[in-house]
Write a protein that holds these residues in place. Structure first.
Motif, PDB file in Angstrom:
ATOM      1  N   UNK A  46      -1.808 -34.301  -3.795  1.00  0.00           N
ATOM      2  CA  UNK A  46      -1.028 -35.147  -2.874  1.00  0.00           C
ATOM      3  C   UNK A  46      -0.809 -36.536  -3.461  1.00  0.00           C
ATOM      4  N   UNK A  47       0.386 -37.077  -3.258  1.00  0.00           N
ATOM      5  CA  UNK A  47       0.793 -38.423  -3.701  1.00  0.00           C
ATOM      6  C   UNK A  47       0.841 -38.577  -5.225  1.00  0.00           C
ATOM      7  N   UNK A  48       0.635 -37.485  -5.940  1.00  0.00           N
ATOM      8  CA  UNK A  48       0.697 -37.569  -7.403  1.00  0.00           C
ATOM      9  C   UNK A  48       2.153 -37.564  -7.867  1.00  0.00           C
ATOM     10  N   UNK A  49       2.410 -38.259  -8.959  1.00  0.00           N
ATOM     11  CA  UNK A  49       3.717 -38.217  -9.602  1.00  0.00           C
ATOM     12  C   UNK A  49       3.712 -37.071 -10.595  1.00  0.00           C
ATOM     13  N   UNK A  50       4.641 -36.139 -10.431  1.00  0.00           N
ATOM     14  CA  UNK A  50       4.629 -34.895 -11.201  1.00  0.00           C
ATOM     15  C   UNK A  50       6.043 -34.528 -11.626  1.00  0.00           C
ATOM     16  N   UNK A  51       6.118 -33.486 -12.450  1.00  0.00           N
ATOM     17  CA  UNK A  51       7.396 -32.862 -12.781  1.00  0.00           C
ATOM     18  C   UNK A  51       7.625 -31.703 -11.808  1.00  0.00           C
ATOM     19  N   UNK A  52       8.867 -31.268 -11.622  1.00  0.00           N
ATOM     20  CA  UNK A  52       9.096 -30.087 -10.796  1.00  0.00           C
ATOM     21  C   UNK A  52       8.291 -28.906 -11.332  1.00  0.00           C
ATOM     22  N   UNK A  53       7.678 -28.160 -10.429  1.00  0.00           N
ATOM     23  CA  UNK A  53       6.891 -27.014 -10.873  1.00  0.00           C
ATOM     24  C   UNK A  53       6.019 -26.479  -9.768  1.00  0.00           C
ATOM     25  N   UNK A  54       5.314 -25.397 -10.078  1.00  0.00           N
ATOM     26  CA  UNK A  54       4.431 -24.784  -9.104  1.00  0.00           C
ATOM     27  C   UNK A  54       3.870 -23.486  -9.621  1.00  0.00           C
ATOM     28  N   UNK A  55       3.178 -22.792  -8.762  1.00  0.00           N
ATOM     29  CA  UNK A  55       2.494 -21.576  -9.148  1.00  0.00           C
ATOM     30  C   UNK A  55       3.426 -20.390  -9.339  1.00  0.00           C
ATOM     31  N   UNK A  56       3.025 -19.508 -10.250  1.00  0.00           N
ATOM     32  CA  UNK A  56       3.706 -18.233 -10.437  1.00  0.00           C
ATOM     33  C   UNK A  56       3.256 -17.295  -9.318  1.00  0.00           C
ATOM     34  N   UNK A  57       4.192 -16.535  -8.760  1.00  0.00           N
ATOM     35  CA  UNK A  57       3.798 -15.540  -7.769  1.00  0.00           C
ATOM     36  C   UNK A  57       4.527 -14.225  -8.024  1.00  0.00           C
ATOM     37  N   UNK A  58       4.287 -13.256  -7.163  1.00  0.00           N
ATOM     38  CA  UNK A  58       4.793 -11.895  -7.392  1.00  0.00           C
ATOM     39  C   UNK A  58       6.315 -11.848  -7.484  1.00  0.00           C
ATOM     40  N   UNK A  59       7.011 -12.818  -6.872  1.00  0.00           N
ATOM     41  CA  UNK A  59       8.474 -12.825  -6.929  1.00  0.00           C
ATOM     42  C   UNK A  59       8.996 -13.017  -8.346  1.00  0.00           C
ATOM     43  N   UNK A  60       8.166 -13.612  -9.198  1.00  0.00           N
ATOM     44  CA  UNK A  60       8.639 -14.015 -10.516  1.00  0.00           C
ATOM     45  C   UNK A  60       8.515 -12.925 -11.573  1.00  0.00           C
ATOM     46  N   UNK A  61       7.823 -11.845 -11.251  1.00  0.00           N
ATOM     47  CA  UNK A  61       7.682 -10.751 -12.203  1.00  0.00           C
ATOM     48  C   UNK A  61       8.885  -9.824 -12.116  1.00  0.00           C
ATOM     49  N   UNK A  62       9.216  -9.167 -13.233  1.00  0.00           N
ATOM     50  CA  UNK A  62      10.356  -8.254 -13.267  1.00  0.00           C
ATOM     51  C   UNK A  62      10.115  -7.096 -12.304  1.00  0.00           C
ATOM     52  N   UNK A  63      11.155  -6.703 -11.598  1.00  0.00           N
ATOM     53  CA  UNK A  63      11.043  -5.592 -10.649  1.00  0.00           C
ATOM     54  C   UNK A  63      12.011  -4.465 -10.978  1.00  0.00           C
ATOM     55  N   UNK A  64      12.307  -4.330 -12.262  1.00  0.00           N
ATOM     56  CA  UNK A  64      13.240  -3.293 -12.681  1.00  0.00           C
ATOM     57  C   UNK A  64      14.647  -3.793 -12.899  1.00  0.00           C
ATOM     58  N   UNK A  65      14.888  -5.075 -12.629  1.00  0.00           N
ATOM     59  CA  UNK A  65      16.235  -5.637 -12.774  1.00  0.00           C
ATOM     60  C   UNK A  65      16.275  -6.733 -13.830  1.00  0.00           C
ATOM     61  N   UNK A  66      15.290  -6.733 -14.717  1.00  0.00           N
ATOM     62  CA  UNK A  66      15.174  -7.825 -15.672  1.00  0.00           C
ATOM     63  C   UNK A  66      16.411  -8.079 -16.497  1.00  0.00           C
ATOM     64  N   UNK A  67      16.992  -7.025 -17.073  1.00  0.00           N
ATOM     65  CA  UNK A  67      18.130  -7.205 -17.967  1.00  0.00           C
ATOM     66  C   UNK A  67      19.365  -7.673 -17.217  1.00  0.00           C
ATOM     67  N   UNK A  68      19.466  -7.347 -15.926  1.00  0.00           N
ATOM     68  CA  UNK A  68      20.629  -7.755 -15.149  1.00  0.00           C
ATOM     69  C   UNK A  68      20.657  -9.253 -14.903  1.00  0.00           C
ATOM     70  N   UNK A  69      19.495  -9.865 -14.791  1.00  0.00           N
ATOM     71  CA  UNK A  69      19.427 -11.269 -14.369  1.00  0.00           C
ATOM     72  C   UNK A  69      18.830 -12.161 -15.452  1.00  0.00           C
ATOM     73  N   UNK A  70      18.845 -11.731 -16.692  1.00  0.00           N
ATOM     74  CA  UNK A  70      18.232 -12.474 -17.799  1.00  0.00           C
ATOM     75  C   UNK A  70      19.185 -12.473 -18.976  1.00  0.00           C
ATOM     76  N   UNK A  71      19.477 -13.651 -19.503  1.00  0.00           N
ATOM     77  CA  UNK A  71      20.265 -13.798 -20.721  1.00  0.00           C
ATOM     78  C   UNK A  71      19.510 -14.743 -21.656  1.00  0.00           C
ATOM     79  N   UNK A  72      19.581 -14.460 -22.953  1.00  0.00           N
ATOM     80  CA  UNK A  72      18.898 -15.314 -23.919  1.00  0.00           C
ATOM     81  C   UNK A  72      17.716 -14.600 -24.541  1.00  0.00           C
ATOM     82  N   UNK A  73      16.861 -15.352 -25.277  1.00  0.00           N
ATOM     83  CA  UNK A  73      15.682 -14.751 -25.909  1.00  0.00           C
ATOM     84  C   UNK A  73      14.909 -13.889 -24.912  1.00  0.00           C
TER      85      UNK A  73
END
Length: 268
Positions: A46-73
């Motif tokens: 609380x009250x800390x100066x930070x960069x945008x960010x946060x915890x990884x959760x289950x929403x962030x893992x691939x669910x079989x649609x990785x190639x559809x929504x990912x471009x680049x390395x």
């Protein structure tokens, strides 16, 4: 086989983004970074100066649609760069893109119809609250709007693991991103009381004056950032950065002596 969803030593995986741009300070080039002061009601930092960010959760893992929504390395390439398994790398990159969009409104994505990068992220800002409240995943949003993240628009910068005994136990991967042309970060998030772009040296001066609260990963990133005059120099450095985790030995590193001396004298 169950996917690993924890960082080193069982710590919670997290991602932060240093959103940067070229600026001119006192007539000289300097790098500006987007920061936010967290509201006092936040459970962590609380009250800390930070960069945008946060915890990884289950929403962030691939669910079989990785190639559809990912471009680049690919996630495999990112896994090598970050020193983690590809599915963890996928989640970290997705978390970084998601958190940046949730908290700053900047979207590192392109249109899948071939019309290029997203320039007007504002048309998608209605999704931000849905993402923050976990009512929708970033994957769902991307599919609904025919978008894909651009994994080449962020680069690794640092990895910090919370010391043993800390109440907050995070394994945090930091990334650098340049705000895409046409987009403009904003402070429209319930997690921050104030936001903006500032030179790293100015933020550190505010900390030295006792005006800002910084935790060591943020302080260290600002210290490193303050060494560069242009975004180009920063990106060249980031391309070769060592992503080995910084652990408890940070307190003995002379590079961070100023921070720990301030902690010992209870100035902050």
């Amino acid at each position: 086989m169950a996917m690993v969803m924890q960082g080193i030593g069982g710590r919670k995986l997290a991602a932060t983004v240093l959103l940067v741009r070229d600026g001119i300070i006192n007539g000289r080039p300097d790098v500006e970074v987007y920061i936010q002061e967290r509201v006092s009601t936040m459970a962590n930092f609380p009250r800390a100066t930070v960069f945008p960010g946060g915890g990884v959760d289950s929403r962030d893992f691939a669910d079989g649609h990785g190639k559809e929504v990912w471009r680049g390395p690919s996630a495999e390439e990112w896994g090598v760069r970050l020193g983690v398994e590809p599915h963890v790398a996928y989640a970290l990159v997705f978390a970084a893109v998601r958190e940046l969009f949730e908290e700053a409104g900047t979207l590192l994505a392109e249109h899948t119809d071939g019309s290029g990068l997203v320039k007007n992220a504002g048309q998608y800002h209605g999704y931000r609250e849905l993402l923050e409240t976990h009512e929708m995943s970033l994957t769902d949003m991307l599919q609904s709007e025919n978008l894909a993240i651009r994994s080449d628009l962020i680069v690794p910068f640092a990895r910090w693991a919370s010391p043993e005994g800390n109440r907050e136990q995070f394994d945090t991967f930091s990334f650098v991103a340049v705000e895409p042309e046409g987009q403009c970060a904003d402070g429209n998030t319930s997690e921050a009381s104030s936001t903006g772009y500032f030179p790293a040296r100015l933020i550190l001066d505010g900390w030295r004056a006792g005006l800002l609260r910084l935790v060591i990963p943020t302080w260290a990133s600002l210290f490193e950032l303050s060494q560069f005059k242009t975004v180009e120099e920063l990106l060249e450095y980031s391309a070769q950065v060592d992503m080995s985790p910084v652990l408890d030995d940070a307190v003995d590193n002379p590079r961070y002596a100023e921070f720990y001396q301030a902690m010992r004298t209870e100035r902050f």
